[in-house]
Design a protein around this motif. Sequence first.
Motif, PDB file in Angstrom:
ATOM      1  N   ILE A 278       0.829  -1.199   0.000  1.00 35.29           N
ATOM      2  CA  ILE A 278       0.000   0.000   0.000  1.00 35.29           C
ATOM      3  C   ILE A 278       0.865   1.251   0.000  1.00 35.29           C
ATOM      4  O   ILE A 278       0.369   2.370  -0.180  1.00 35.29           O
ATOM      5  CB  ILE A 278      -0.940  -0.013   1.225  1.00 35.29           C
ATOM      6  N   ALA A 279       2.174   1.081   0.177  1.00 32.77           N
ATOM      7  CA  ALA A 279       3.084   2.218   0.293  1.00 32.77           C
ATOM      8  C   ALA A 279       3.736   2.597  -1.035  1.00 32.77           C
ATOM      9  O   ALA A 279       4.704   3.356  -1.049  1.00 32.77           O
ATOM     10  CB  ALA A 279       4.175   1.905   1.318  1.00 32.77           C
ATOM     11  N   TRP A 280       3.194   2.069  -2.136  1.00 29.74           N
ATOM     12  CA  TRP A 280       3.771   2.385  -3.452  1.00 29.74           C
ATOM     13  C   TRP A 280       3.379   3.805  -3.857  1.00 29.74           C
ATOM     14  O   TRP A 280       2.262   4.066  -4.243  1.00 29.74           O
ATOM     15  CB  TRP A 280       3.302   1.371  -4.489  1.00 29.74           C
ATOM     16  N   ARG A 281       4.308   4.735  -3.740  1.00 27.15           N
ATOM     17  CA  ARG A 281       4.019   6.154  -3.929  1.00 27.15           C
ATOM     18  C   ARG A 281       3.510   6.489  -5.337  1.00 27.15           C
ATOM     19  O   ARG A 281       2.552   7.259  -5.480  1.00 27.15           O
ATOM     20  CB  ARG A 281       5.269   6.979  -3.611  1.00 27.15           C
ATOM     21  N   PRO A 282       4.121   5.946  -6.422  1.00 31.34           N
ATOM     22  CA  PRO A 282       3.575   6.248  -7.757  1.00 31.34           C
ATOM     23  C   PRO A 282       2.116   5.844  -7.913  1.00 31.34           C
ATOM     24  O   PRO A 282       1.372   6.479  -8.663  1.00 31.34           O
ATOM     25  CB  PRO A 282       4.485   5.447  -8.695  1.00 31.34           C
ATOM     26  N   GLY A 283       1.713   4.777  -7.210  1.00 32.56           N
ATOM     27  CA  GLY A 283       0.308   4.373  -7.276  1.00 32.56           C
ATOM     28  C   GLY A 283      -0.620   5.407  -6.683  1.00 32.56           C
ATOM     29  O   GLY A 283      -1.704   5.675  -7.220  1.00 32.56           O
ATOM     30  N   TRP A 284      -0.215   6.006  -5.565  1.00 27.35           N
ATOM     31  CA  TRP A 284      -1.025   7.047  -4.935  1.00 27.35           C
ATOM     32  C   TRP A 284      -1.079   8.306  -5.795  1.00 27.35           C
ATOM     33  O   TRP A 284      -2.121   8.962  -5.885  1.00 27.35           O
ATOM     34  CB  TRP A 284      -0.483   7.373  -3.547  1.00 27.35           C
ATOM     35  N   ILE A 285       0.030   8.646  -6.428  1.00 23.10           N
ATOM     36  CA  ILE A 285       0.034   9.806  -7.322  1.00 23.10           C
ATOM     37  C   ILE A 285      -0.919   9.568  -8.489  1.00 23.10           C
ATOM     38  O   ILE A 285      -1.737  10.426  -8.852  1.00 23.10           O
ATOM     39  CB  ILE A 285       1.463  10.094  -7.834  1.00 23.10           C
ATOM     40  N   PHE A 286      -0.822   8.385  -9.077  1.00 26.94           N
ATOM     41  CA  PHE A 286      -1.697   8.026 -10.196  1.00 26.94           C
ATOM     42  C   PHE A 286      -3.166   8.081  -9.779  1.00 26.94           C
ATOM     43  O   PHE A 286      -4.002   8.661 -10.489  1.00 26.94           O
ATOM     44  CB  PHE A 286      -1.336   6.618 -10.680  1.00 26.94           C
ATOM     45  N   LEU A 287      -3.492   7.482  -8.648  1.00 24.87           N
ATOM     46  CA  LEU A 287      -4.875   7.457  -8.176  1.00 24.87           C
ATOM     47  C   LEU A 287      -5.397   8.864  -7.928  1.00 24.87           C
ATOM     48  O   LEU A 287      -6.535   9.193  -8.294  1.00 24.87           O
ATOM     49  CB  LEU A 287      -4.957   6.629  -6.891  1.00 24.87           C
ATOM     50  N   THR A 288      -4.575   9.720  -7.335  1.00 21.27           N
ATOM     51  CA  THR A 288      -4.991  11.098  -7.046  1.00 21.27           C
ATOM     52  C   THR A 288      -5.266  11.866  -8.330  1.00 21.27           C
ATOM     53  O   THR A 288      -6.299  12.548  -8.459  1.00 21.27           O
ATOM     54  CB  THR A 288      -3.898  11.820  -6.236  1.00 21.27           C
ATOM     55  N   VAL A 289      -4.351  11.750  -9.297  1.00 19.54           N
ATOM     56  CA  VAL A 289      -4.528  12.461 -10.572  1.00 19.54           C
ATOM     57  C   VAL A 289      -5.772  11.958 -11.297  1.00 19.54           C
ATOM     58  O   VAL A 289      -6.565  12.744 -11.841  1.00 19.54           O
ATOM     59  CB  VAL A 289      -3.279  12.310 -11.455  1.00 19.54           C
ATOM     60  N   LEU A 290      -5.971  10.635 -11.295  1.00 20.11           N
ATOM     61  CA  LEU A 290      -7.115  10.058 -11.997  1.00 20.11           C
ATOM     62  C   LEU A 290      -8.432  10.522 -11.375  1.00 20.11           C
ATOM     63  O   LEU A 290      -9.361  10.927 -12.085  1.00 20.11           O
ATOM     64  CB  LEU A 290      -7.016   8.534 -11.961  1.00 20.11           C
ATOM     65  N   ILE A 291      -8.515  10.477 -10.042  1.00 23.32           N
ATOM     66  CA  ILE A 291      -9.756  10.874  -9.367  1.00 23.32           C
ATOM     67  C   ILE A 291     -10.021  12.366  -9.551  1.00 23.32           C
ATOM     68  O   ILE A 291     -11.159  12.784  -9.817  1.00 23.32           O
ATOM     69  CB  ILE A 291      -9.697  10.499  -7.878  1.00 23.32           C
ATOM     70  N   LEU A 292      -8.981  13.183  -9.427  1.00 28.75           N
ATOM     71  CA  LEU A 292      -9.166  14.624  -9.620  1.00 28.75           C
ATOM     72  C   LEU A 292      -9.578  14.938 -11.048  1.00 28.75           C
ATOM     73  O   LEU A 292     -10.459  15.770 -11.289  1.00 28.75           O
ATOM     74  CB  LEU A 292      -7.879  15.369  -9.262  1.00 28.75           C
ATOM     75  N   GLY A 293      -8.955  14.251 -12.021  1.00 24.60           N
ATOM     76  CA  GLY A 293      -9.276  14.498 -13.421  1.00 24.60           C
ATOM     77  C   GLY A 293     -10.709  14.126 -13.756  1.00 24.60           C
ATOM     78  O   GLY A 293     -11.474  14.937 -14.290  1.00 24.60           O
ATOM     79  N   PHE A 294     -11.081  12.881 -13.427  1.00 23.82           N
ATOM     80  CA  PHE A 294     -12.444  12.443 -13.733  1.00 23.82           C
ATOM     81  C   PHE A 294     -13.471  13.125 -12.839  1.00 23.82           C
ATOM     82  O   PHE A 294     -14.602  13.365 -13.261  1.00 23.82           O
ATOM     83  CB  PHE A 294     -12.545  10.926 -13.600  1.00 23.82           C
TER      84      PHE A 294
END
Length: 224
Positions: free
Chosen positions: A28-44
Amino acid sequence: MSRRKAIAYAIGLPLSLLGLIFLPAGTIAWRPGWIFLTVLILGFGTSALVLAWVNPVIYRARSRLQAGTKSWDKALLAIILPAMTAVVPVAALDAGRYHWSAIPAWVVLSGYIAMLAGIAVTGWAQAVNPFFEPGVRIQSERHQRVIDVGPYRIVRHPGYIAALFLFFGMALALGSYWALVPAALAAVLLVVRTSWEDHLLRTELPGYDEYSRRVQWRLVPGVW
């Protein structure tokens, strides 16, 4: 979309993304995954708020495959949707767990740019097109007409070119070359779908043949 369904969608989609990203990554500590998830949720999320304001009927149109959806389109979607979904876990397995790919930062950045461009273009297309549905059919009960404003002045299927940006953008944003494999499969089938849908519209939707002569390009101006 009912309020209950909207709430379930708003909660279920992020939870599904969490599973698709962090289970294959193994942490759960994979930082690129959190960045990706944040960008995706903010975008959509931003796109959804804009659409709720300018074209709220799109949520009903896109809530499910409607009656009359072509059987060949259902067959294509049965492969396209799993291939599109597979991009994320394959990328997480690669970049988050096994590190098969070594992608420079500028390529990752280009993936995010492509991903956000895809979200923006598909949002633009849905904002001006009340007939933007997940399945291919002629919407005679809704008095479907040709849409030739917004991105439809440039290409005839802007939603599909936006999807291609998303497929490849997600793979690169997560730092994986291996995820380009399911992205490429989804892209090839989406190009086939574009061609078949275009043929259907030219033969069955009044005014579309004349529109296709004015706007010559299906996906990429100057190419096809």
